[in-house]
Write a protein that holds these residues in place. Structure first.
Motif, PDB file in Angstrom:
ATOM      1  N   SER A 115       0.814  -1.222   0.000  1.00  0.00           N
ATOM      2  CA  SER A 115       0.000   0.000   0.000  1.00  0.00           C
ATOM      3  C   SER A 115       0.843   1.266   0.000  1.00  0.00           C
ATOM      4  O   SER A 115       0.603   2.187  -0.783  1.00  0.00           O
ATOM      5  N   HIS A 116       1.824   1.324   0.883  1.00  0.00           N
ATOM      6  CA  HIS A 116       2.640   2.533   0.983  1.00  0.00           C
ATOM      7  C   HIS A 116       3.686   2.623  -0.124  1.00  0.00           C
ATOM      8  O   HIS A 116       4.073   3.724  -0.529  1.00  0.00           O
ATOM      9  N   SER A 117       4.150   1.490  -0.640  1.00  0.00           N
ATOM     10  CA  SER A 117       5.042   1.541  -1.795  1.00  0.00           C
ATOM     11  C   SER A 117       4.316   2.091  -3.015  1.00  0.00           C
ATOM     12  O   SER A 117       4.896   2.828  -3.813  1.00  0.00           O
ATOM     13  N   VAL A 118       3.043   1.734  -3.162  1.00  0.00           N
ATOM     14  CA  VAL A 118       2.253   2.274  -4.266  1.00  0.00           C
ATOM     15  C   VAL A 118       2.170   3.791  -4.148  1.00  0.00           C
ATOM     16  O   VAL A 118       2.348   4.511  -5.142  1.00  0.00           O
ATOM     17  N   TYR A 119       1.948   4.289  -2.947  1.00  0.00           N
ATOM     18  CA  TYR A 119       1.940   5.752  -2.765  1.00  0.00           C
ATOM     19  C   TYR A 119       3.272   6.350  -3.198  1.00  0.00           C
ATOM     20  O   TYR A 119       3.322   7.326  -3.953  1.00  0.00           O
ATOM     21  N   ASN A 120       4.364   5.764  -2.719  1.00  0.00           N
ATOM     22  CA  ASN A 120       5.687   6.302  -3.069  1.00  0.00           C
ATOM     23  C   ASN A 120       5.912   6.269  -4.574  1.00  0.00           C
ATOM     24  O   ASN A 120       6.516   7.180  -5.146  1.00  0.00           O
ATOM     25  N   GLY A 121       5.415   5.231  -5.234  1.00  0.00           N
ATOM     26  CA  GLY A 121       5.568   5.132  -6.680  1.00  0.00           C
ATOM     27  C   GLY A 121       4.809   6.199  -7.433  1.00  0.00           C
ATOM     28  O   GLY A 121       5.324   6.794  -8.389  1.00  0.00           O
ATOM     29  N   ASN A 149       8.798   2.628  -9.910  1.00  0.00           N
ATOM     30  CA  ASN A 149       9.278   3.379  -8.741  1.00  0.00           C
ATOM     31  C   ASN A 149       8.868   2.728  -7.432  1.00  0.00           C
ATOM     32  O   ASN A 149       9.611   2.765  -6.446  1.00  0.00           O
ATOM     33  N   ALA A 150       7.675   2.147  -7.416  1.00  0.00           N
ATOM     34  CA  ALA A 150       7.181   1.495  -6.200  1.00  0.00           C
ATOM     35  C   ALA A 150       7.994   0.255  -5.844  1.00  0.00           C
ATOM     36  O   ALA A 150       7.987  -0.181  -4.688  1.00  0.00           O
ATOM     37  N   CYS A 151       8.682  -0.304  -6.829  1.00  0.00           N
ATOM     38  CA  CYS A 151       9.476  -1.510  -6.611  1.00  0.00           C
ATOM     39  C   CYS A 151      10.971  -1.220  -6.498  1.00  0.00           C
ATOM     40  O   CYS A 151      11.797  -2.131  -6.599  1.00  0.00           O
ATOM     41  N   ALA A 152      11.310   0.041  -6.291  1.00  0.00           N
ATOM     42  CA  ALA A 152      12.718   0.411  -6.148  1.00  0.00           C
ATOM     43  C   ALA A 152      13.337  -0.290  -4.940  1.00  0.00           C
ATOM     44  O   ALA A 152      12.642  -0.709  -4.006  1.00  0.00           O
TER      45      ALA A 152
END
Length: 365
Positions: free
Chosen positions: A253-259, A326-329
């Motif tokens: 959830s939060h990685s998606v936001y960062n992406g 970006n979310a998977c960085a």
């Protein structure tokens, strides 16, 4: 990995809580700096000052620059030293809170958090997001302890714009599902420890509270009244989500936001709104039971959280690929998922969540 549990030393919530700020903080010092947002100062300073009247303590209010930047933190540190401050307090939203936490940390002082909105779970967490002086992201600070006190006046929250309450519910929505994923993968919490049963109980209660009281709280806030449901959601958005995330961990959830922060079209979309859509994507990746996915979908629609890419500002699928990458960085919390997640897998999940969300909305027409 040792299991651990952290939380604020004191959490106070209710109508008229601003009138009790002195009583709840008097053991922390006799000289206080209140770092305020513009609206925080306007709506709160008179009640806070009144609580300190004739108590022999010194209070200073300072309106900060709006961003928790390196320069702004240094400016507040200088004020602390020049005024021999004993305790730093935040009055406002996430940026004021992050500025106060950092100032107190560097000056080795206690910190008090007085949120004026509940749009994120920042008040109770032991970290800050820090920006460069030009407004670009700089780094996170992870603190050795959580705030010394968090004081939430429900009247202030009831009179804040409704969009902040809704966004806070979106941020809180990811709490249980991200912690559940971390627990399954034996991934560390944000505090870099194992996840306790206590943490999971708080995360689960956070989700159950959203389902039970979210819509009722929305209606209360729309009418600027305080009800038991609004009190419950204030606690869920602030304490249950904050302590739950700190001790339960983050995942998709939060990685998606960062992406999605890399996309200009999402700049105006609130943090919690993207986290909510990211939660739907995580459930797709997990192949969650249809009943669970639909329950989350229905909750989002009932309180006005986005369930489609268009609702978070994205209409071009190729832009979704950029966000997914970006979310998977390296270092992102999405890697806490069992088996890991590739950008291609996340892209597929985001598109699937969008299709299912649009289908649900079409049926409601």
């Amino acid at each position: 990995m040792l299991k651990l549990m952290r939380s604020p030393l004191k959490y106070v919530q209710g109508q008229g809580a601003l009138s009790e700020v002195y009583e709840e903080t008097k053991d922390l010092g006799t000289s206080f700096l209140f770092i305020c947002s513009n609206s925080g100062y306007k709506n709160c300073h008179e009640k806070i000052e009144k609580s300190f009247e004739e108590k022999g303590a010194k209070v200073k209010f300072e309106i900060f620059g709006g961003v928790s930047s390196i320069g702004e933190i240094e400016r507040m540190q200088k004020i602390v030293r020049e005024n021999q401050i004993d305790c730093v307090a935040a009055v406002g939203g996430g940026s004021a809170i992050d500025t106060a936490k950092a100032t107190a940390h560097y000056e080795k002082l206690p910190v008090v958090i007085i949120p004026t909105v509940v749009a994120t779970d920042a008040p109770c967490t032991g970290l800050s997001v820090i920006y460069n002086n030009d407004g670009s992201f700089s780094h996170y600070i992870f603190y050795p302890k959580n705030p010394d006190a968090v004081i939430v006046d429900s009247d202030i929250i009831a009179h804040a714009p409704v969009k902040f309450l809704v966004a806070g519910m979106g941020d809180a929505l990811g709490t249980y599902f991200e912690a559940r994923a971390c627990e399954k993968a034996k991934a560390p919490s944000l505090e870099n420890g194992g996840i306790t049963k206590s943490a999971m109980a708080l995360c689960r209660l956070c989700y159950e509270t959203l389902l039970e009281d979210g819509y009722k709280a929305l209606k209360a806030c729309e009418n600027q009244i305080v009800t038991p449901a609004l009190e419950a959601i204030i606690e869920a958005n602030t304490y249950l989500s904050g302590v739950g995330a700190d001790n339960g961990g983050l995942a998709v959830s939060h990685s998606v936001y960062n992406g999605f922060t890399a996309l200009e079209e999402c700049e105006a979309t609130m943090h919690g709104c993207v986290v909510a859509f990211g939660t739907l994507a995580q459930l797709v990746l997990e192949d969650a039971p249809a009943a669970e996915f639909n329950q989350v979908l229905e909750f989002c629609v009932s309180v006005g959280l986005p369930v489609t890419l268009k609702e978070i500002g994205v209409t071009d699928k190729e832009r979704v690929r950029i966000a997914a990458k970006n979310a998977c960085a390296e270092g992102e919390s999405i890697h806490n998922m069992i088996g890991d997640v590739t950008p291609e897998q996340l892209y597929d999940a985001l598109i699937a969540a969008d299709v299912l969300g649009q289908e649900y909305l079409d049926k409601r027409k």
